[in-house]
Design a protein around this motif. Structure first.
Motif, PDB file in Angstrom:
ATOM      1  N   PRO A 158      40.084   8.088  49.285  1.00  0.00           N
ATOM      2  CA  PRO A 158      40.937   8.155  50.279  1.00  0.00           C
ATOM      3  C   PRO A 158      41.156   6.558  50.438  1.00  0.00           C
ATOM      4  CG  PRO A 158      39.100   9.151  51.030  1.00  0.00           C
ATOM      5  CD  PRO A 158      38.754   8.895  49.514  1.00  0.00           C
ATOM      6  N   GLU A 211      51.350   0.861  57.160  1.00  0.00           N
ATOM      7  CA  GLU A 211      50.839   0.691  58.555  1.00  0.00           C
ATOM      8  C   GLU A 211      50.750   1.753  59.506  1.00  0.00           C
ATOM      9  OE1 GLU A 211      50.367  -2.561  59.337  1.00  0.00           O
ATOM     10  OE2 GLU A 211      51.208  -3.053  57.387  1.00  0.00           O
ATOM     11  N   GLY A 212      51.132   2.894  59.201  1.00  0.00           N
ATOM     12  CA  GLY A 212      50.901   4.023  60.066  1.00  0.00           C
ATOM     13  C   GLY A 212      49.399   4.721  59.997  1.00  0.00           C
ATOM     14  N   GLY A 213      48.608   4.142  58.950  1.00  0.00           N
ATOM     15  CA  GLY A 213      47.118   4.579  58.874  1.00  0.00           C
ATOM     16  C   GLY A 213      46.932   5.816  58.067  1.00  0.00           C
ATOM     17  N   GLU A 214      48.088   6.216  57.464  1.00  0.00           N
ATOM     18  CA  GLU A 214      47.982   7.636  56.616  1.00  0.00           C
ATOM     19  C   GLU A 214      47.127   7.217  55.483  1.00  0.00           C
ATOM     20  OE1 GLU A 214      50.894   6.112  56.941  1.00  0.00           O
ATOM     21  OE2 GLU A 214      52.331   7.037  58.293  1.00  0.00           O
ATOM     22  N   GLN A 215      46.319   8.350  55.086  1.00  0.00           N
ATOM     23  CA  GLN A 215      45.530   8.344  53.973  1.00  0.00           C
ATOM     24  C   GLN A 215      46.191   8.795  52.563  1.00  0.00           C
ATOM     25  OE1 GLN A 215      42.160   7.559  54.134  1.00  0.00           O
ATOM     26  NE2 GLN A 215      42.571   6.535  56.022  1.00  0.00           N
ATOM     27  N   GLU A 216      45.825   8.040  51.425  1.00  0.00           N
ATOM     28  CA  GLU A 216      46.375   8.837  50.122  1.00  0.00           C
ATOM     29  C   GLU A 216      44.982   8.482  49.402  1.00  0.00           C
ATOM     30  OE1 GLU A 216      49.729   6.655  48.741  1.00  0.00           O
ATOM     31  OE2 GLU A 216      48.450   4.816  48.129  1.00  0.00           O
ATOM     32  N   LYS A 233      43.707   3.833  52.869  1.00  0.00           N
ATOM     33  CA  LYS A 233      44.827   3.451  54.103  1.00  0.00           C
ATOM     34  C   LYS A 233      46.067   3.352  53.274  1.00  0.00           C
ATOM     35  CE  LYS A 233      46.148   1.209  58.255  1.00  0.00           C
ATOM     36  NZ  LYS A 233      45.798   0.086  59.206  1.00  0.00           N
TER      37      LYS A 233
END
Length: 667
Positions: A200, A205-210, A202
């Motif tokens: 996982p 800019e929103g800090g979502e994980q992928e 970042k």
């Protein structure tokens, strides 16, 4: 049984890399290794009867991802043969016993009779096979085999990657060789395996994980405990026997770490690599941006000398694991080695300032080397090219060339300046090296500077001071040559890594930089002086190698640095200073002014060295991990006195002895 070192994981690219960095692999294995390791290994020639005989084993394909039992990819095969080392002709009429192991598992134990001398086996990989089947039979006895009559073997061979151990016995019953008894040879063949890990990261800019895929290509054993942290970097481990006896057998350990270039935290200009907590030197961590458009590949390359040093430093604390760590570095470690398209050339690269910023003039220092010899390529040329991702604003939808300049050099060394006006990731390339179509490239990161003035700034910022070795650089032609990098590596890894060494270097630099720039400038204009300095420096390399050994046997930290310094000082005095003193003794004796140097001057110098050492130890003990300005100044004086007096003591002692012997022989 003839024992030899396993050649762990040596693909062609790594052979080229290790050739360039001073033939480290060859130097550390000259007595034992003879083959490549990746998909192939070969023993050293040995005399049997009246012939020089070598034994070789080959496994194809050399990557487990290419293996296919159904023929849709590449059907796996292994071959074994004994051949005349002089003519490379296969020796006919051979009886073999072939035992193949992976780890502690015996995968095959089979006798063969080969009229043409070749054992050719078509493999059917079966991870569930409990026992090998040869031509459909278990316990098949001796089986006849040849190039035109291969056998079929169903077994766990090539069902997984890793290191395969072949124990090949040439049996006494062979008609093609005059064998007085059975002879067994050990070969080690690597089959690479790529392990993928979902990690996982970042995104946006929103800090979502992928999840992205990061991979490790291993040539030795399965990797476990893979992890990634944006601050700490990548880490993983694999099984490894750190015992001294086992490490002596290991020719090379090579691992490839692969990750998307889109991972911003890892898209940096340099990395710090470590094994079991011990930081590695630059040549052991190599960046490859050429092999894949979307992936950056970082190679760990550990030859036998490095493994032996690591074994001594990690000691029993390592257990039975090799722990890898790869972290972004604030500044890169130079030089950076980059192979050209077909590995014909090696492009070495460094730059300053080490952190590239917009508006600040960056000086790139480069050279082109022959991968076969490690020598600079004279009269070389290439196109210096900078590309930047279009970012969607242009019509290309890809990289845009922002700068191109043709460079040429009679010496094979280059220096070129450029000022970046935009921050971002650039692809730096040497294209069409020597008109051959060969290219080498590296992705670099440019940060936003405090003030962007453009490439035509009338007042470019002042460049960083030189990093040392000016006189040696002038002698060898480039700061990127292996000789200069060795000197710099000794300074950075052994001297500057301790408080005592750093204090001494502070005093040394004050004196050295007061005259070395002028000497180096004059030296570059005088070829005879370059040759003389070059010749004079070669004994120093041997001295520093001895000092490295001294460092490795001492406890870590200040004690190791002091022992290495004492070894270097004594040998420098004996090798470089004593001849002049001995000559003075002879001249004075012939003029009846003196007969010899007495022991008193050497004893006085030795006493000063002992006192300086005691003062250094006291200052280190009282200062602890935090050294004040006053203590640092005192430590600089004490270490300088220690080095100077020990050098003088060794020189005086050797000169006195040499003078006495010469005078006695002349009577």
């Amino acid at each position: 049984m003839q024992r030899r070192r396993p050649a762990f994981a040596v693909p062609a690219s790594v052979v080229a890399i290790t050739t360039i960095i001073g033939a480290l692999l060859v130097a550390s294995t000259a007595g034992s290794a003879y083959g490549h390791g990746l998909g192939f290994d070969e023993t050293q020639p040995t005399v049997i009867g009246n012939r020089q005989v070598s034994v070789e084993a080959t496994m194809s394909p050399s990557s487990i991802e290419q293996v296919s039992a159904d023929g849709r990819q590449q059907r796996p095969v292994f071959t074994v043969r004994a051949h005349d080392a002089g003519t490379n002709s296969t020796i006919a009429g051979m009886d073999y016993r072939v035992v193949i192991e992976r780890g502690s598992d015996v995968l095959l134990d089979q006798q063969f009779r080969s009229p043409d001398g070749l054992v050719v086996a078509n493999l059917v990989p079966d991870a569930g096979a409990q026992q090998a089947e040869v031509n459909g039979q278990t316990n098949a006895g001796r089986v006849e085999v040849s190039k035109d009559k291969p056998v079929q073997i169903r077994s766990r061979i090539m069902s997984d990657g890793g290191l395969y151990h072949f124990a090949v016995t040439l049996e006494k019953s062979s008609t093609g060789l005059a064998l007085e008894s059975d002879r067994t040879f050990d070969l080690y063949v690597s089959v690479s395996k790529t392990q993928n890990f979902a990690v996982p990261v970042k995104a946006g800019e929103g800090g979502e994980q992928e999840n992205v895929t990061m991979s490790v290509k291993t040539y030795y054993a399965d990797v476990t405990d893979f992890s990634y942290d944006p601050a700490a970097g990548i880490s993983f481990s694999m099984p490894f026997d750190w015992s001294t006896e086992y490490v002596k057998q290991v020719q090379l350990v090579h691992m490839e770490v692969q990750f998307p270039k889109a991972v911003k935290d890892l898209q940096v200009n340099g990395y710090r690599g470590a094994i079991n907590g011990v930081e590695l030197s630059p040549e052991a961590v190599l960046i490859d941006d050429y092999s894949s458009e979307n992936l950056r590949i970082v190679h760990f390359v550990l030859n036998n000398d490095k493994l032996a040093s690591l074994s001594q430093r990690v000691g029993g604390s390592a257990g039975d694991r090799m722990l890898f760590a790869l972290a972004p570095a604030g500044t890169p470690k130079f030089p950076i080695d980059i192979l050209s398209t077909t590995e014909k050339y090696l492009w070495q690269l460094s730059w300053g300032p080490e952190v590239i910023e917009t508006g600040a003039e960056t000086t790139f220092v480069m050279n082109v080397q022959d991968t076969q010899t490690g020598d600079l390529v004279r009269n070389s040329s290439f196109d210096f090219v900078l590309e930047k991702e279009d970012g969607g604003g242009g019509n290309n939808g890809g990289d845009v060339v922002v700068y191109r300049q043709h460079l040429s050099s009679g010496q094979g060394t280059f220096s070129h300046k450029y000022t970046f006006s935009e921050a971002g990731t650039y692809r730096l390339a040497a294209e069409n090296i020597n008109g051959s179509g060969e290219s080498a490239q590296l992705d670099i990161v440019v940060l936003q500077g405090k003030a962007t003035t453009g490439s035509n700034s009338a007042n470019p910022p002042q460049q960083q001071p030189p990093s040392g070795c000016l006189i040696a650089t002038a002698a060898f032609g480039s700061e990127l040559t292996p000789q200069v990098q060795f000197l710099r590596g000794f300074r950075d890894n052994y001297i500057m890594d301790s408080q005592a060494g750093s204090a001494f270097m502070g005093a040394f630099n004050s004196a050295y930089y007061s005259f070395s720039p002028q000497v180096a400038d004059y030296e570059r204009k005088q070829p005879w002086l370059q040759s003389a300095v070059k010749t004079g420096l070669y004994p120093l390399f041997g001295i520093l190698l001895a000092s490295e050994k001294a460092f490795s046997v001492a406890p870590e930290g200040e004690a190791g640095a002091l022992l290495a310094g004492a070894t270097a000082s004594s040998l420098i005095g004996a090798v470089y200073v004593s001849p002049a003193l001995a000559a003075g003794v002879i001249i004075a004796a012939k003029r009846n002014r003196s007969k010899s140097i007495g022991v008193r001057p050497a004893a006085v110098a030795l006493a000063v060295a002992a006192g300086s050492l005691a003062a250094t130890a006291l200052l280190l003990a009282t200062g602890g991990s935090s050294i004040t300005t006053t203590t640092a100044a005192a430590l600089s004086v004490a270490t300088s006195a220690f080095v100077a007096s020990l050098t003088a003591a060794a020189a005086l002692a050797v000169a006195s002895l040499a003078g006495r012997l010469i005078l006695l022989s002349s009577k």
